[in-house]
Motif scaffolding. Sequence first.
Motif, PDB file in Angstrom:
ATOM      1  N   GLY A  37     -12.645  -2.884  14.497  1.00 60.20           N
ATOM      2  CA  GLY A  37     -11.780  -2.651  13.569  1.00 60.20           C
ATOM      3  C   GLY A  37     -11.170  -1.403  13.195  1.00 60.20           C
ATOM      4  N   LEU A  38      -9.850  -1.538  12.972  1.00 57.66           N
ATOM      5  CA  LEU A  38      -9.033  -0.149  12.816  1.00 57.66           C
ATOM      6  C   LEU A  38      -8.309  -0.271  11.688  1.00 57.66           C
ATOM      7  CD1 LEU A  38      -8.306   2.721  13.811  1.00 57.66           C
ATOM      8  CD2 LEU A  38      -6.638   1.838  15.486  1.00 57.66           C
ATOM      9  N   THR A  39      -8.693   0.651  10.912  1.00 56.52           N
ATOM     10  CA  THR A  39      -8.084   0.380   9.418  1.00 56.52           C
ATOM     11  C   THR A  39      -6.375   0.485   9.241  1.00 56.52           C
ATOM     12  OG1 THR A  39      -8.576   2.769   8.823  1.00 56.52           O
ATOM     13  CG2 THR A  39     -10.268   1.298   7.965  1.00 56.52           C
ATOM     14  N   SER A  40      -5.934  -0.246   8.631  1.00 59.01           N
ATOM     15  CA  SER A  40      -4.280  -0.147   8.250  1.00 59.01           C
ATOM     16  C   SER A  40      -4.165   1.308   7.744  1.00 59.01           C
ATOM     17  CB  SER A  40      -4.140  -1.281   7.742  1.00 59.01           C
ATOM     18  OG  SER A  40      -4.301  -1.457   6.310  1.00 59.01           O
ATOM     19  N   ASP A  41      -2.814   1.535   7.686  1.00 56.49           N
ATOM     20  CA  ASP A  41      -2.325   2.726   6.723  1.00 56.49           C
ATOM     21  C   ASP A  41      -2.358   2.152   5.433  1.00 56.49           C
ATOM     22  OD1 ASP A  41      -1.831   4.195   9.035  1.00 56.49           O
ATOM     23  OD2 ASP A  41       0.171   3.453   9.209  1.00 56.49           O
ATOM     24  N   GLU A  42      -2.337   1.232   5.124  1.00 57.13           N
ATOM     25  CA  GLU A  42      -2.490   0.711   3.512  1.00 57.13           C
ATOM     26  C   GLU A  42      -3.907   0.909   3.099  1.00 57.13           C
ATOM     27  OE1 GLU A  42       0.651  -0.551   5.704  1.00 57.13           O
ATOM     28  OE2 GLU A  42      -1.358  -1.860   5.980  1.00 57.13           O
ATOM     29  N   MET A  43      -4.933   0.697   3.985  1.00 57.01           N
ATOM     30  CA  MET A  43      -6.171   0.770   3.674  1.00 57.01           C
ATOM     31  C   MET A  43      -6.729   2.206   3.447  1.00 57.01           C
ATOM     32  SD  MET A  43      -9.294  -1.225   5.365  1.00 57.01           S
ATOM     33  CE  MET A  43     -10.891  -0.845   5.163  1.00 57.01           C
ATOM     34  N   ILE A  44      -6.124   2.908   3.701  1.00 58.50           N
ATOM     35  CA  ILE A  44      -6.737   4.550   3.870  1.00 58.50           C
ATOM     36  C   ILE A  44      -6.101   5.272   2.646  1.00 58.50           C
ATOM     37  CG2 ILE A  44      -7.375   4.374   6.270  1.00 58.50           C
ATOM     38  CD1 ILE A  44      -4.725   5.905   6.812  1.00 58.50           C
ATOM     39  N   ARG A  45      -5.411   4.913   1.973  1.00 57.35           N
ATOM     40  CA  ARG A  45      -4.581   5.652   0.643  1.00 57.35           C
ATOM     41  C   ARG A  45      -5.402   6.342  -0.021  1.00 57.35           C
ATOM     42  NH1 ARG A  45       0.276   4.268   2.309  1.00 57.35           N
ATOM     43  NH2 ARG A  45       0.987   2.106   2.477  1.00 57.35           N
ATOM     44  N   ALA A  46      -6.647   5.956  -0.385  1.00 53.24           N
ATOM     45  CA  ALA A  46      -7.731   6.439  -1.410  1.00 53.24           C
ATOM     46  C   ALA A  46      -8.370   7.405  -0.708  1.00 53.24           C
ATOM     47  CB  ALA A  46      -8.395   5.110  -1.953  1.00 53.24           C
ATOM     48  N   LYS A  47      -8.494   7.645   0.402  1.00 56.61           N
ATOM     49  CA  LYS A  47      -9.475   8.667   1.435  1.00 56.61           C
ATOM     50  C   LYS A  47      -8.873  10.010   0.975  1.00 56.61           C
ATOM     51  CE  LYS A  47     -11.047   5.962   5.232  1.00 56.61           C
ATOM     52  NZ  LYS A  47     -12.363   6.496   5.688  1.00 56.61           N
ATOM     53  N   PRO A  48      -9.888  11.070   1.132  1.00 57.98           N
ATOM     54  CA  PRO A  48      -9.805  12.240   0.975  1.00 57.98           C
ATOM     55  C   PRO A  48      -8.479  12.726   1.921  1.00 57.98           C
ATOM     56  CG  PRO A  48     -12.282  12.111   1.218  1.00 57.98           C
ATOM     57  CD  PRO A  48     -11.394  10.726   1.510  1.00 57.98           C
ATOM     58  N   TYR A  49      -7.623  13.625   1.397  1.00 55.26           N
ATOM     59  CA  TYR A  49      -6.621  14.179   2.291  1.00 55.26           C
ATOM     60  C   TYR A  49      -5.716  12.753   2.900  1.00 55.26           C
ATOM     61  CZ  TYR A  49      -9.127  18.376   1.351  1.00 55.26           C
ATOM     62  OH  TYR A  49      -9.715  19.696   0.912  1.00 55.26           O
ATOM     63  N   ALA A  50      -5.704  11.878   2.121  1.00 56.02           N
ATOM     64  CA  ALA A  50      -4.854  10.710   2.805  1.00 56.02           C
ATOM     65  C   ALA A  50      -3.549  11.026   3.577  1.00 56.02           C
ATOM     66  CB  ALA A  50      -4.847   9.549   1.759  1.00 56.02           C
ATOM     67  N   GLU A  51      -3.022  11.840   2.791  1.00 59.74           N
ATOM     68  CA  GLU A  51      -1.658  11.992   3.464  1.00 59.74           C
ATOM     69  C   GLU A  51      -1.508  12.807   4.592  1.00 59.74           C
ATOM     70  OE1 GLU A  51      -3.342  15.796   1.073  1.00 59.74           O
ATOM     71  OE2 GLU A  51      -3.178  13.616   0.692  1.00 59.74           O
ATOM     72  N   LYS A  52      -2.743  13.403   5.093  1.00 62.87           N
ATOM     73  CA  LYS A  52      -2.920  14.031   6.267  1.00 62.87           C
ATOM     74  C   LYS A  52      -3.617  13.167   7.385  1.00 62.87           C
ATOM     75  CE  LYS A  52      -3.395  18.731   4.726  1.00 62.87           C
ATOM     76  NZ  LYS A  52      -4.271  19.845   4.761  1.00 62.87           N
ATOM     77  N   ILE A  53      -3.971  11.861   6.974  1.00 65.85           N
ATOM     78  CA  ILE A  53      -4.284  10.922   8.015  1.00 65.85           C
ATOM     79  C   ILE A  53      -3.239  10.601   9.066  1.00 65.85           C
ATOM     80  CG2 ILE A  53      -5.374   8.788   8.440  1.00 65.85           C
ATOM     81  CD1 ILE A  53      -7.030   9.205   5.944  1.00 65.85           C
ATOM     82  N   LEU A  54      -3.690  10.551  10.396  1.00 62.78           N
ATOM     83  CA  LEU A  54      -2.406  10.162  11.310  1.00 62.78           C
ATOM     84  C   LEU A  54      -2.198   8.795  11.139  1.00 62.78           C
ATOM     85  CD1 LEU A  54      -4.207  11.971  14.263  1.00 62.78           C
ATOM     86  CD2 LEU A  54      -2.145  12.806  12.986  1.00 62.78           C
ATOM     87  N   PRO A  55      -1.053   8.318  11.370  1.00 55.79           N
ATOM     88  CA  PRO A  55      -0.572   6.774  11.086  1.00 55.79           C
ATOM     89  C   PRO A  55      -1.258   6.254  12.207  1.00 55.79           C
ATOM     90  CG  PRO A  55       1.171   8.360  11.743  1.00 55.79           C
ATOM     91  CD  PRO A  55       0.021   9.264  11.876  1.00 55.79           C
ATOM     92  N   TYR A  56      -1.333   4.638  11.768  1.00 58.72           N
ATOM     93  CA  TYR A  56      -2.117   3.723  12.458  1.00 58.72           C
ATOM     94  C   TYR A  56      -2.008   3.695  14.074  1.00 58.72           C
ATOM     95  CZ  TYR A  56      -3.721  -0.777  14.254  1.00 58.72           C
ATOM     96  OH  TYR A  56      -4.432  -1.696  15.080  1.00 58.72           O
ATOM     97  N   GLU A  57      -0.393   3.852  14.388  1.00 61.78           N
ATOM     98  CA  GLU A  57      -0.040   3.864  15.829  1.00 61.78           C
ATOM     99  C   GLU A  57      -0.542   5.011  16.621  1.00 61.78           C
ATOM    100  OE1 GLU A  57       1.132   1.226  17.317  1.00 61.78           O
ATOM    101  OE2 GLU A  57       1.396   0.183  15.190  1.00 61.78           O
TER     102      GLU A  57
END
Length: 155
Positions: A37-57
């Motif tokens: 199960g790979l989290t969608s981009d929408e699901m990770i918005r609340a994670k620390p440094y979310a803006e730096k999380i690489l896109p789903y693709e």
Amino acid sequence: MRKYRKVVVGGTFDRLHLGHKALLKKAFEVGKYVYIGLTSDEMIRAKPYAEKILPYEVRLRDLLKFFEINGYKNYRIIKIHTAIGFADRIKSLEAIVVSEETYKGALLVNRARREIGLKPLDIVTIKLIKSKLGDKISSSLIRAGLIDPFGNPKR
């Protein structure tokens, strides 16, 4: 010999690090077929440094590359939008692979499965992998620029 026919593992798998690799290797060790199960981009918005999380693709591509390099073939990656993902929809799952840190997520999955009359999953837990700083290796520390994916401190 593989212990289970079908296992599940889930995560964001941002900046694939040693902890992720240990988790995935364990899943392929214990399962004949692995659902990821790979989290969608929408699901990770609340994670620390979310803006730096690489896109789903990009995260998907990195996983595919890792599986190819390691010769893993029997798997399916499914985009998830909740912590339970699809684990309450695939009856034939037998086990879930988690780290000590994500163990509570396995309990949530099992509660959701029980609520709809499915058999709870066996929980296979791996130990956290420590960085050279002493903390666990985490994508948050990598995104913060404190360590590299191998747990080495960044200067």
